[in-house]
Design a protein around this motif. Sequence first.
Motif, PDB file in Angstrom:
ATOM      1  N   PRO A   8     -27.114 -14.350  38.517  1.00  0.00           N
ATOM      2  CA  PRO A   8     -26.180 -15.292  37.881  1.00  0.00           C
ATOM      3  C   PRO A   8     -25.725 -14.793  36.512  1.00  0.00           C
ATOM      4  O   PRO A   8     -26.542 -14.348  35.701  1.00  0.00           O
ATOM      5  CB  PRO A   8     -27.019 -16.578  37.755  1.00  0.00           C
ATOM      6  N   ARG A   9     -24.435 -14.878  36.253  1.00  0.00           N
ATOM      7  CA  ARG A   9     -23.885 -14.339  35.010  1.00  0.00           C
ATOM      8  C   ARG A   9     -24.376 -15.083  33.784  1.00  0.00           C
ATOM      9  O   ARG A   9     -24.442 -14.524  32.694  1.00  0.00           O
ATOM     10  CB  ARG A   9     -22.360 -14.383  35.068  1.00  0.00           C
ATOM     11  N   VAL A  10     -24.757 -16.348  33.956  1.00  0.00           N
ATOM     12  CA  VAL A  10     -25.198 -17.126  32.805  1.00  0.00           C
ATOM     13  C   VAL A  10     -26.495 -16.565  32.215  1.00  0.00           C
ATOM     14  O   VAL A  10     -26.796 -16.784  31.045  1.00  0.00           O
ATOM     15  CB  VAL A  10     -25.388 -18.607  33.220  1.00  0.00           C
ATOM     16  N   LEU A  11     -27.246 -15.799  33.024  1.00  0.00           N
ATOM     17  CA  LEU A  11     -28.486 -15.210  32.518  1.00  0.00           C
ATOM     18  C   LEU A  11     -28.222 -14.121  31.485  1.00  0.00           C
ATOM     19  O   LEU A  11     -29.155 -13.674  30.806  1.00  0.00           O
ATOM     20  CB  LEU A  11     -29.310 -14.635  33.673  1.00  0.00           C
ATOM     21  N   ALA A  12     -26.964 -13.697  31.368  1.00  0.00           N
ATOM     22  CA  ALA A  12     -26.642 -12.699  30.346  1.00  0.00           C
ATOM     23  C   ALA A  12     -26.846 -13.259  28.945  1.00  0.00           C
ATOM     24  O   ALA A  12     -27.152 -12.506  28.013  1.00  0.00           O
ATOM     25  CB  ALA A  12     -25.195 -12.230  30.510  1.00  0.00           C
TER      26      ALA A  12
END
Length: 265
Positions: A8-12
């Motif tokens: 998931p990109r939000v984990l960036a």
Amino acid sequence: MNSSGFVPRVLAIPAVLGLALLVLPLAALVSRVEWSSLASDITSPEALAALGLSVTTGLIATLLCVMFGVPLALLIARSGPRTAAVLRALVTIPLVLPPMVGGVALLFLFGRSGVLGGALSMWGIQVPFTSAAVVIAQTFVALPFLVLALEGSLRATGVGYEQVAAALGAGRWTTLRKVTLPLAAPGLVAGVVLCFARAIGEFGATALFAGNAPGVTQTMPLAIYTAFNGAGISQGTAVALSLMLLVTAVAVLLLVRAWRPEAQR
């Protein structure tokens, strides 16, 4: 193929925050270096004494780690699963043990009332609060790095080539010298480099077991700690020595990376 996978990109966001937590303090350290006086700070008598002691004791500790660690790594790598697991756990203890606890343990062993210390005192030999204590403390905390790095490399190479050498008539020492250790050289070099870096950066066990006497037991980490407590070397010199330890750590990472098998392809 998508090499990034399906994370998931939000984990960036937490990933970047975690990276910042690691990098920003180091950047803050570099920003506090007085570059105009860096050379004089590093070459002050107090700094040279701490630097010389750290390098000298670190090299001796690394040599001891090689003497003891190579046979221990070979023993673990060539033992059965259960024996290897027990030995590996014992070797790993100094890595997870608080350094201060390690210093206390060494003090209880080598102190005048300790098992070895009592016997040595009968011969007029005192180990705690001497330069020898610095070497012992550094060896205690650094030895696992060499053993685990080399043991992993030995297990990766297996025993196939050793069996071929034995079938061709090579003796055990010849096989060790010309087959086993050359194949495990990347792990050995990585272990030696990590071992030296850990030795010169040791603080907790050294402080309790060896003390903080300038010119005798005051290594670079102890000199830095003393300076920021208002004694010993100046804070400018302490920052300069901290920068040297940081540069050493970066150099260690680069050397270890260069000796990884995948980096040589």
